[in-house]
Motif scaffolding. Structure first.
Motif, mmCIF file in Angstrom:
data_model
loop_
_atom_site.group_PDB
_atom_site.id
_atom_site.type_symbol
_atom_site.label_atom_id
_atom_site.label_comp_id
_atom_site.label_asym_id
_atom_site.label_seq_id
_atom_site.Cartn_x
_atom_site.Cartn_y
_atom_site.Cartn_z
ATOM 1 N N VAL A 535 0.844 -1.183 0.000
ATOM 2 C CA VAL A 535 0.000 0.000 0.000
ATOM 3 C C VAL A 535 0.889 1.246 0.000
ATOM 4 C CG1 VAL A 535 -1.771 1.278 1.256
ATOM 5 C CG2 VAL A 535 -1.826 -1.227 1.217
ATOM 6 N N ALA A 536 0.800 2.028 -1.057
ATOM 7 C CA ALA A 536 1.559 3.280 -1.139
ATOM 8 C C ALA A 536 0.819 4.417 -0.451
ATOM 9 C CB ALA A 536 1.823 3.644 -2.593
ATOM 10 N N GLY A 537 -0.499 4.370 -0.455
ATOM 11 C CA GLY A 537 -1.299 5.408 0.173
ATOM 12 C C GLY A 537 -2.671 4.871 0.510
ATOM 13 N N ALA A 538 -3.249 5.365 1.609
ATOM 14 C CA ALA A 538 -4.603 4.976 2.016
ATOM 15 C C ALA A 538 -5.214 6.161 2.737
ATOM 16 C CB ALA A 538 -4.566 3.746 2.921
ATOM 17 N N CYS A 539 -6.457 6.497 2.410
ATOM 18 C CA CYS A 539 -6.970 7.765 2.917
ATOM 19 C C CYS A 539 -8.493 7.826 2.840
ATOM 20 C CB CYS A 539 -6.385 8.920 2.102
ATOM 21 S SG CYS A 539 -6.751 8.828 0.330
ATOM 22 N N LEU A 540 -9.041 8.863 3.464
ATOM 23 C CA LEU A 540 -10.424 9.252 3.229
ATOM 24 C C LEU A 540 -10.534 9.820 1.821
ATOM 25 C CD1 LEU A 540 -11.105 10.954 6.663
ATOM 26 C CD2 LEU A 540 -12.021 8.742 5.906
ATOM 27 N N ILE A 541 -11.717 9.761 1.251
ATOM 28 C CA ILE A 541 -11.880 10.127 -0.159
ATOM 29 C C ILE A 541 -11.435 11.558 -0.439
ATOM 30 C CG2 ILE A 541 -13.623 10.517 -1.943
ATOM 31 C CD1 ILE A 541 -15.110 8.076 -0.783
ATOM 32 N N GLN A 542 -11.769 12.503 0.425
ATOM 33 C CA GLN A 542 -11.431 13.900 0.148
ATOM 34 C C GLN A 542 -9.939 14.193 0.273
ATOM 35 O OE1 GLN A 542 -14.064 16.366 2.506
ATOM 36 N NE2 GLN A 542 -15.723 16.157 1.018
ATOM 37 N N HIS A 543 -9.188 13.258 0.862
ATOM 38 C CA HIS A 543 -7.735 13.412 0.934
ATOM 39 C C HIS A 543 -7.024 12.761 -0.256
ATOM 40 C CE1 HIS A 543 -7.803 13.972 5.600
ATOM 41 N NE2 HIS A 543 -7.827 15.138 4.965
#
Length: 566
Positions: A535-543
């Motif tokens: 996983v390179a990135g994981a976030c809330l949608i607006q981020h």
């Protein structure tokens, strides 16, 4: 002196790391020359343990079905004391990454599958009998000078490439050319390894014998091969312990009739635990045993080389495609070295537990094991192999999920947003390998996730289409990266979503509830998945736009289109 045609990458060494790296690069359409000093692959058993991470990479390159016949899934390990009492059992039952966590395997047969797999790629060639002694590096690339012997005649051939990867084993000339350290230790204890055909015991698993009189190993392997290993005493010479009569005497307490065994080999070896200070120097890199030597106790030598190839392969392909600057190759060391060292340290620790011979220390170990086995949580800690350090990248091609900092990722999520504060799991998934559940799609049912999404960058969003929530600028960057857009939602909604969403969004149905559980526990409904499944990135949608920019910055993204291999 003959100069051969150029290739993009020269790999020196046709061991598992070199063969796997060549398969990955070939899969991505890159041109590769593999140079091996030997006349053929090594044909005797060496590594005996293949884990789920490696099998996932084998799946990615399309060779899982060919490898399966040479493996024993769910290979159970039992540590027994001198009386034969089990003091620790290692029997993990998870399918987190789509495969059993541990397999016994026959390395020569699996290495042969990797070699034969290269025949699928017109842009990959393997040349045996080519000893590389000299490498010349300049601003534009490298030239490997190989000695080629045919009968009594010897010639030189020059191989030009943009990069060279040394996979030549523990004495790696490439590592020595780089001038990097090779820190660690080589315990003075020696071991006799004995491999036999037509397994005289027939039991399918692994016994580590922590017998103070003479520690031993007994391993049931595929194709009716049995491995025994015995710790040698300081006064015992190599000639003495490889003598057939001596070996038969050593095996007397293990098999009914040692003299009738069909021996494959009898060989003395010493364990080494070392890690190179860096895995890269300019246009030359190292992988496998050239980068780290792993004691045998955790069965991680072969697997660590496969992890190297898995990490390095997509990065080299990205640089060669012009999608990223060569600086991304520095993340190969920052991501792989720490985990390789952790595995070396764990293997050395396990070895020290097995090799105890002092009566007081042995009694203390056995008593401690008896007490600890009374506690279910402790017992399951060992049984489920949770003591094994899983790779977690804190520096590399990453974006911190809390701060969106490029190139770094903290191990925990932090935010005052209610979605984060109320999450059941605040451990960040960034830098960890994403699980591989089974899913349904228009292409089939009960598919492994990687088979469904392909082998390049993937953006996964739970319950919605990435195209419907990402701005046009972010979508353009993902298109340049070659990323696939994926929506995963309950199987009950899949047909509706396939009719509703853009046709370039892959819709997957979570028919087991496994994916929903993963996203329910974490406040990160959008995941940016690298080609190596980390996983390179994981976030809330607006981020998401800010997170994407941080990921691209961490990999020195150049913006040139790359053709994905979905």
């Amino acid at each position: 002196m003959e100069t051969t045609a150029d290739s993009e990458v020269v790999i020196v060494g046709a061991g598992p790391a070199g063969l796997m790296l060549a398969n990955i690069l070939g899969m991505y359409g890159r041109s590769v020359t593999v140079l091996e000093a030997r006349d053929q692959l090594i044909d005797y058993p060496r590594g005996v343990g293949l884990d789920d991470e490696s099998f996932r990479t084998i799946q990615t390159i399309g060779l899982a079905e060919q490898v399966k016949p040479h493996t024993t899934p769910q290979h159970i390990m039992r540590l027994v004391n001198g009386a034969g009492k089990v003091i620790l059992e290692n029997n993990p039952r998870t399918l987190e990454f789509g495969w059993d966590r541990k397999h016994g395997f026959i390395q020569p047969d699996v290495d042969r599958v990797l070699l034969d797999g290269l025949g699928r790629f017109e842009n990959v060639r393997v040349l045996f009998g080519h000893q590389v002694d000299v490498v010349e590096e300049d601003a534009g690339g490298v030239t490997a000078v190989a000695r080629v012997t045919a009968g009594e005649a010897e010639t030189e051939q020059r191989f030009r490439a943009r990069f060279l990867v040394g996979c030549e084993g523990g004495k790696s000339p490439t590592r020595k050319r780089l001038g990097v350290t090779f820190e660690g230790r080589s315990p003075s204890t020696r071991w006799l390894v004995v491999d036999v055909n037509n397994d005289p015991l027939g039991t399918p698993n692994v016994f580590l014998g922590a017998d103070p009189k003479r520690p031993y190993v007994s391993i049931g392997l595929p194709h009716a091969v049995r491995r025994f290993e015995f710790m040698l005493h300081p006064h015992e010479t190599e000639d003495q312990v490889t003598d057939p009569d001596f070996v038969n005497g050593m095996l007397k307490g293990h098999v009914p009739d040692p003299a009738s065994l069909d021996y494959i080999r009898r060989r003395v070896f010493t364990h080494h635990g070392r890690v190179a200070g860096s895995f890269r120097g300019g246009r030359q890199l190292i992988a496998g045993d050239a980068a780290h030597l792993m004691p045998v106790w955790m069965g991680q030598g072969w697997n660590s080389g496969i992890r190297d190839a898995t990490n390095l392969g997509w990065k080299l392909a990205t640089v060669l495609a012009g999608t990223a600057d060569a600086d991304i190759l520095d993340t190969y060391t920052s991501e792989r070295r720490a985990h390789a060292k952790a595995m070396v340290d764990l293997s050395l620790t396990m070895g020290s537990v097995i090799k105890l011979t002092h009566p007081v220390a042995v009694a203390a170990r056995d008593a401690a094991a008896t007490v600890l086995n009374l506690f279910p949580q402790v017992k399951s800690y060992f049984a489920d192999m949770r003591f094994k350090p899983m790779p977690r990248y804190s520096e590399g091609v990453l974006a911190d999920p809390s701060t969106r900092e490029a190139g770094r990722a903290a191990p925990r999520l932090s935010s005052n947003l209610v979605a984060v504060r109320t999450a059941r799991n605040k451990v960040s998934p960034v830098g960890l390998q994403f699980p591989q559940p089974r899913v349904n799609s228009w292409a089939g049912r009960n598919l492994l996730l990687d088979d469904a999404v392909g082998n390049w960058w993937t953006v996964i969003l739970w319950g919605n289409s990435p195209r419907d929530v990402l701005p046009g600028e972010a979508l353009a960057k993902l298109e340049a990266l070659g990323a696939r857009l994926v929506c995963i939602l309950p199987e009950t909604q899949r047909e509706w979503a396939e009719a509703y969403m853009s046709p370039d969004v892959l819709v997957l149905g979570d028919h087991t509830g496994t994916v929903k559980k993963w996203f329910d526990d974490r406040p990160t409904p959008m995941v940016f998945l690298r080609p190596d499944r980390f996983v390179a990135g994981a976030c809330l949608i607006q981020h998401a736009p800010e997170t994407l920019d941080a990921i691209l910055a961490s990999m020195s993204f150049a913006g040139s289109p790359v053709l994905p291999q979905h």
